[in-house]
Write a protein that holds these residues in place. Structure first.
Motif, PDB file in Angstrom:
ATOM      1  N   UNK A  71      47.246  41.145  43.031  1.00 26.82           N
ATOM      2  CA  UNK A  71      46.350  42.292  42.877  1.00 26.82           C
ATOM      3  C   UNK A  71      45.958  42.413  41.410  1.00 26.82           C
ATOM      4  N   UNK A  72      44.948  43.249  41.148  1.00 27.29           N
ATOM      5  CA  UNK A  72      44.391  43.363  39.789  1.00 27.29           C
ATOM      6  C   UNK A  72      44.160  44.824  39.453  1.00 27.29           C
ATOM      7  N   UNK A  73      44.677  45.260  38.295  1.00 25.60           N
ATOM      8  CA  UNK A  73      44.436  46.611  37.779  1.00 25.60           C
ATOM      9  C   UNK A  73      43.465  46.531  36.606  1.00 25.60           C
ATOM     10  N   UNK A  80      42.285  46.396  42.601  1.00 32.80           N
ATOM     11  CA  UNK A  80      41.666  45.555  43.612  1.00 32.80           C
ATOM     12  C   UNK A  80      42.686  44.558  44.142  1.00 32.80           C
ATOM     13  N   UNK A  81      42.628  44.283  45.436  1.00 34.37           N
ATOM     14  CA  UNK A  81      43.452  43.270  46.063  1.00 34.37           C
ATOM     15  C   UNK A  81      42.727  41.932  46.013  1.00 34.37           C
ATOM     16  N   UNK A  82      43.483  40.839  45.893  1.00 38.15           N
ATOM     17  CA  UNK A  82      42.886  39.507  45.829  1.00 38.15           C
ATOM     18  C   UNK A  82      42.115  39.216  47.111  1.00 38.15           C
ATOM     19  N   UNK A  83      40.987  38.505  46.961  1.00 35.84           N
ATOM     20  CA  UNK A  83      40.148  38.151  48.098  1.00 35.84           C
ATOM     21  C   UNK A  83      40.213  36.661  48.427  1.00 35.84           C
ATOM     22  N   UNK A 286      37.087  44.204  28.542  1.00 34.07           N
ATOM     23  CA  UNK A 286      37.997  45.076  29.283  1.00 34.07           C
ATOM     24  C   UNK A 286      39.347  44.389  29.458  1.00 34.07           C
ATOM     25  N   UNK A 287      40.382  45.207  29.579  1.00 30.05           N
ATOM     26  CA  UNK A 287      41.740  44.701  29.785  1.00 30.05           C
ATOM     27  C   UNK A 287      42.099  44.787  31.264  1.00 30.05           C
ATOM     28  N   UNK A 288      42.538  43.660  31.817  1.00 37.60           N
ATOM     29  CA  UNK A 288      42.967  43.604  33.205  1.00 37.60           C
ATOM     30  C   UNK A 288      44.428  43.169  33.252  1.00 37.60           C
ATOM     31  N   UNK A 289      45.127  43.613  34.278  1.00 35.07           N
ATOM     32  CA  UNK A 289      46.525  43.224  34.490  1.00 35.07           C
ATOM     33  C   UNK A 289      46.635  42.620  35.888  1.00 35.07           C
ATOM     34  N   UNK A 290      47.062  41.342  35.943  1.00 32.32           N
ATOM     35  CA  UNK A 290      47.273  40.658  37.217  1.00 32.32           C
ATOM     36  C   UNK A 290      48.717  40.909  37.656  1.00 32.32           C
ATOM     37  N   UNK A 291      48.913  41.330  38.900  1.00 32.75           N
ATOM     38  CA  UNK A 291      50.234  41.590  39.476  1.00 32.75           C
ATOM     39  C   UNK A 291      50.529  40.535  40.531  1.00 32.75           C
ATOM     40  N   UNK A 292      51.766  39.987  40.485  1.00 33.72           N
ATOM     41  CA  UNK A 292      52.203  38.982  41.464  1.00 33.72           C
ATOM     42  C   UNK A 292      53.516  39.468  42.086  1.00 33.72           C
TER      43      UNK A 292
END
Length: 527
Positions: A71-73, A80-83, A286-292
């Motif tokens: 997912x991505x913040x 957003x959830x991965x597509x 912009x700053x994004x954070x990827x969550x795994x």
């Protein structure tokens, strides 16, 4: 002497029994680069579609690299959830792979031959979009293959590889390799093949790690164990701290296999697709954070992405804009006509009934000439303009232009020069880990963070990142950058994100739980 040999032997045994990826945490991920574009030509997805390459731990099972795991913040609070998830090879985006090979005397014979054969397979497996450079390391770093060389030129250079030199300047050469990458939006990977020996480098292992992290370059290392395996610990540390992988070759056959399979492993790196429905393109970073999420754990990694500029308005939108502007002009004209009519009515009210409103000409006042009295001077008052009639006063007030509004002038602060060898500016810790202590700002760059490679190391504060922020002197102007820190940097309680924030004397800089005030040499000398 016997004690030294015993300690070396024990360290070697510890290195041999330690797993190759023991220094890589099972919940550590590395992100980047990001791929998107704003509707122009190219292989990248059209915004708001965004793809991010995600490096997961080597121990991660295939079932953990799945769609629902990512997912991505965004920095605007949306999530957003991965597509989609695919391999880097299937995207066709390509890799910029720089290979640094130790060619000192310890590599002579079978090891260098194994590297040569492995790299031949590496080159043959590379795709048309991949770029390859080869550096040999001995007394100095030397480029055998550059980014624009043809594949045939690469194969010829690999066939001519030979040992040279009497020493291995490993850290100096790797730092040179990090600064040699091309400025293209490709996945950047540095692959090091060495026994870990360094003899006489000016730079250190920590400087290599800091430079790689600052440039977003992942370092993979293949260790050769012809000498004491204790020297491989430096290669393990570099790979672990940059998000790469370390592999240990126990013989020439395994060395050839690890080198040859390198490009295939990189091509299998996951690329995760997202759709940013709640963040319109604005041309800003912009700053994004990827969550795994995997096995009941969650890992995260931040990445900064510059979004495309907003699209030009469509023909329909342009028509709406034109209609809106026309309507505003008509309203302004109607308002002006109404005011003119009111003024005309006011002027007519002053005139007698049936008279024509005529503005009388201005007549200069007649001042009688007086003869001075004999024997003394007479001070006459200056002539006074008679009061105009009411009609003239109303017309003049109506035609009088509005007073001009002066624009505010912004004056940039220029830092004074150093006096008697003393720094021109200081950071005074007002609150935090070193309250009351003043730190001199020296040099072009001044790094702040938790690691000991910073100019100002903040200890005991878990909210401070490894290399948190950097103050840069551009000629005589001070500015501060936030270096992708987890908790951010604030100046006068305003967040610093992506771009430089100019500094002035008295500014309050917040890093983690510590607050610093910027002082210049005049303020310091007066205390």
């Amino acid at each position: 002497m016997l004690r030294f040999l015993t300690i070396s032997l024990l360290l070697g045994v510890v290195a041999l029994i330690t797993p190759a990826d023991a220094l890589v945490a099972d919940d550590f991920i590395h992100t980047g680069p990001a791929y998107t574009q704003g509707g122009g030509a190219g292989p990248y997805p059209e915004y708001p579609n965004l793809q991010i390459q995600v490096e997961v731990p080597p121990a991660g099972a295939p079932e953990t690299v799945k769609l629902e795991a990512f997912s991505l913040n965004s920095d605007n609070g949306s999530s957003e959830q991965a597509r989609g998830v695919q391999t880097l090879a299937s995207t066709g985006y390509g890799i910029a792979a720089s290979v640094s090979i130790d060619v000192s005397g310890s590599m002579k014979g079978a090891p260098l031959q194994a590297v040569r054969f492995g790299l031949m397979k590496f080159v043959n497996d590379a795709g048309p979009a991949d770029k390859i450079a080869v550096q040999t390391i001995a007394d100095e770093g030397r480029w055998e293959v550059t980014w624009d060389d043809s594949r045939e030129r690469v194969r010829t250079a690999l066939g001519n590889l030979a040992t040279r030199g009497n020493a291995t300047h490993l850290w100096d050469s790797l730092l040179q390799a990090i600064h040699h990458f091309p400025s293209v939006p490709l996945s950047q990977r540095l692959i090091v093949i060495s026994d870990g020996h360094d003899e006489g480098s000016v730079h250190t292992e920590n400087e290599v790690i800091a430079a790689a992290n600052a440039a977003g370059i992942v370092v993979d290392a293949i260790g050769i164990t012809r000498s004491n395996p204790v020297y491989l610990q430096g290669l393990q540390q570099i790979a672990a701290q940059t998000g790469g992988q370390f592999r240990q070759a126990k013989d020439s056959a395994e060395l050839e296999r690890l080198v040859g399979s390198g490009i295939q492993r990189l091509q299998q790196t996951p690329v995760v697709s997202f759709r940013l429905q709640n963040l319109p393109p604005d041309g800003q970073t912009h700053r994004f954070v990827v969550l795994w999420k995997h096995d009941g754990k969650q890992a995260s990694s931040a990445i900064f992405v510059k979004l495309p500029p907003p699209p030009p308005p469509s023909r329909a939108r342009r028509w709406y804009w034109a209609a809106g502007v026309t309507a505003l002009l008509l309203l302004a004209l109607a308002f002006a006509l109404m005011r003119f009519k009111k003024r005309k009515v006011a002027i007519a009210a002053i005139e007698p009934p049936g008279a024509t409103a005529v503005i009388p000409p201005f007549v200069a006042p007649q001042v009688p000439v007086r003869e001075p009295l004999a024997g003394r001077a007479v001070n006459l008052p200056p002539p006074q303009e008679p009061s105009p009639d009411p009609t003239m006063r109303l017309v003049r007030e109506t035609l009088r232009p509005p007073a001009p509004v002066r624009a505010k002038t912004s004056v940039g602060y220029r830092m004074p020069a150093a006096v008697n060898g003393k720094p021109a500016a200081w950071l005074l810790c007002q609150e935090g880990f070193a309250e009351g202590v003043r730190f001199p700002l020296e040099g072009v760059e001044f790094w702040i963070g938790s690691l000991d490679n910073n100019h100002l190391q903040i200890t005991g504060d878990p909210t401070v990142s490894a290399n948190h922020a950097c103050i840069v002197v551009d000629h005589d102007v001070l500015g501060i950058y936030d270096h992708q820190s987890t908790n951010g940097t604030r100046v006068n309680d305003e967040s610093v994100r992506g771009t430089r924030c100019l500094l002035r004397p008295g500014d309050l800089i917040r890093v983690g739980r510590s607050t610093f005030v910027l002082q210049v040499i005049e303020e310091v000398s007066s205390q």
